[in-house]
Enzyme design. Structure first.
Site, PDB file in Angstrom:
ATOM      1  N   GLU A  35       4.944   1.657  -4.079  1.00  0.00           N
ATOM      2  CA  GLU A  35       5.311   0.495  -5.134  1.00  0.00           C
ATOM      3  C   GLU A  35       4.070   0.223  -6.146  1.00  0.00           C
ATOM      4  O   GLU A  35       4.330   0.118  -7.322  1.00  0.00           O
ATOM      5  CB  GLU A  35       5.419  -0.560  -4.413  1.00  0.00           C
ATOM      6  N   SER A  36       2.807   0.189  -5.522  1.00  0.00           N
ATOM      7  CA  SER A  36       1.753   0.009  -6.474  1.00  0.00           C
ATOM      8  C   SER A  36       1.490   1.344  -7.303  1.00  0.00           C
ATOM      9  O   SER A  36       0.959   1.102  -8.545  1.00  0.00           O
ATOM     10  CB  SER A  36       0.410  -0.261  -5.688  1.00  0.00           C
ATOM     11  N   ASN A  37       1.829   2.371  -6.877  1.00  0.00           N
ATOM     12  CA  ASN A  37       1.583   3.669  -7.770  1.00  0.00           C
ATOM     13  C   ASN A  37       2.616   3.339  -9.019  1.00  0.00           C
ATOM     14  O   ASN A  37       2.005   3.837 -10.048  1.00  0.00           O
ATOM     15  CB  ASN A  37       2.218   4.945  -7.035  1.00  0.00           C
ATOM     16  N   LYS A 225      16.157  13.831  -8.233  1.00  0.00           N
ATOM     17  CA  LYS A 225      15.121  14.759  -8.255  1.00  0.00           C
ATOM     18  C   LYS A 225      15.247  16.201  -7.365  1.00  0.00           C
ATOM     19  O   LYS A 225      15.696  16.252  -6.103  1.00  0.00           O
ATOM     20  CB  LYS A 225      13.872  14.044  -7.739  1.00  0.00           C
ATOM     21  N   LYS A 228      10.305  20.771  -8.845  1.00  0.00           N
ATOM     22  CA  LYS A 228       9.631  21.612 -10.056  1.00  0.00           C
ATOM     23  C   LYS A 228      10.982  22.229 -10.980  1.00  0.00           C
ATOM     24  O   LYS A 228      10.747  22.553 -12.047  1.00  0.00           O
ATOM     25  CB  LYS A 228       8.988  22.818  -9.668  1.00  0.00           C
ATOM     26  N   GLY A 256       2.869  11.134  -4.202  1.00  0.00           N
ATOM     27  CA  GLY A 256       2.785  10.453  -5.178  1.00  0.00           C
ATOM     28  C   GLY A 256       3.362  10.975  -6.571  1.00  0.00           C
ATOM     29  O   GLY A 256       3.833  10.093  -7.573  1.00  0.00           O
ATOM     30  N   GLY A 258       6.643  11.509  -6.717  1.00  0.00           N
ATOM     31  CA  GLY A 258       7.971  10.702  -6.895  1.00  0.00           C
ATOM     32  C   GLY A 258       7.642   9.370  -7.534  1.00  0.00           C
ATOM     33  O   GLY A 258       8.563   8.980  -8.218  1.00  0.00           O
ATOM     34  N   ASP A 259       6.831   8.775  -7.261  1.00  0.00           N
ATOM     35  CA  ASP A 259       6.378   7.434  -7.780  1.00  0.00           C
ATOM     36  C   ASP A 259       6.099   7.559  -9.247  1.00  0.00           C
ATOM     37  O   ASP A 259       6.458   6.717 -10.040  1.00  0.00           O
ATOM     38  CB  ASP A 259       5.007   6.856  -7.256  1.00  0.00           C
TER      39      ASP A 259
END
Length: 318
Positions: A35-37, A225, A228, A256, A258-259
């Site tokens: 979440e912070s990412n 998603k 690649k 990270g 996905g974030d």
């Protein structure tokens, strides 16, 4: 506020050399949390983001709050706990394309978040609420808190974006994880699953069939998603479309990505881009992050992002 996100961030220790963790003698400390990412990724692109969480009253908590605030993220609703610690985790780069993560988060300060703790005005002014499947796995009180956040969002016309972010280690069992991930997906407007998460929820299917199964839960927009290969996007106004990914010569750290993808998609939507262009921005963000060690360190600003999308960055800028 453009985007509000709620969840745990931990102190991240990364060995200064590759190989098995048992042989590591020195580490670098960073910070990582889905979440912070996302909040940092949005802030670097000029959007207003707020991260809500609970930290221990310890040095890790001090450093983390200072770091995230320094990235321009609103941390005014982050609270501190004198009785529970800030969580920590370790990355292990065993060899190329073999990265492992070890969490030490049981009974952390963030796991003590609750519905009573969450303030209504921390969510009510947001255009989007970003949540993940990690937070409800931390504790029953975190699930109750997330239910309250969703209720506040729905009551104020805030769009809900859900990333399943499956972490089986934090759930009691697979059945519990499957139930709650489907539940939160069905309560969201936009869902951002990966192929492995879709397979966990629905069994073996084609990517196109997964998209339809998510729509059957009542979800308006599904963005699947594909790593690649890019992403599949489908909504009430956009027919199923594949958006190509961006090639990466060498993946340094896949954690990270996905974030970053989520931050890119949200950024595009906030900028008023068509859904397919927003997803293309997400693909670019996800690719860029994999080329840098660290969860948030590779998140680009607007100029770097534009250069990458338009043909890549030069080896040397003079």
């Amino acid at each position: 506020m453009d985007v509000v996100t709620i969840g745990e961030t931990m102190a991240l220790f990364t060995p200064n050399e590759e190989g098995m963790l048992r042989h590591a003698h020195s580490f670098s400390m960073k910070f990582g949390g889905a979440e912070s990412n996302v909040a940092i990724g949005l802030s670097r692109l000029g959007h207003r983001s707020r991260w809500i969480s609970r930290l221990g009253e310890d040095e890790f908590g001090d450093a983390m709050q200072s770091f995230i605030r320094g990235e321009g993220v609103d941390v005014s609703y982050v609270t501190r706990d004198q009785t529970a610690p800030t969580g920590v985790f370790f990355k292990e780069f065993r060899r190329l394309n073999d990265t492992r993560v070890y969490y030490y988060r049981k009974d952390s300060a963030a796991s003590k978040m609750s519905a009573e703790w969450l303030q209504d005005d921390s969510v009510s002014d947001a255009e989007y609420l970003h949540i993940t499947g990690i937070t409800p796995g931390l504790s029953v009180s975190c699930r109750e808190m997330l239910e309250k956040a969703i209720s506040i969002a729905k009551g104020n016309g805030t769009k809900i974006v859900f990333d399943p972010n499956l972490r089986l280690k934090i759930w009691k069992d697979e059945e519990e994880a499957r139930y709650f991930l489907k539940k939160y997906a069905s309560e969201s407007d936009i869902v951002l699953p990966g192929i492995s998460e879709a397979e966990f929820l629905f069994g073996a299917c084609s990517p196109e069939e997964y998209v339809e199964k998510f729509h059957a839960l009542g979800i308006e927009t599904v963005i699947m998603k594909l790593g690649k290969e890019g992403a599949l996007v489908s909504s009430q106004s956009v027919p199923l479309t594949k958006i190509p990914g961006f090639p990466v010569e060498r993946v340094v750290d896949p954690v990270g990505a996905g974030d970053a993808f989520a931050a890119g998609v949200l950024s595009g939507l906030l900028d008023g881009l068509p859904l397919d262009e927003a997803v293309l921005r997400g693909n670019a963000m996800g690719a860029m992050v994999t080329m840098v060690n660290g969860d948030a360190e590779g998140l680009p600003n607007r100029s770097d992002l534009a250069s990458f999308i338009n043909g890549g960055l030069d080896d040397v800028t003079r």
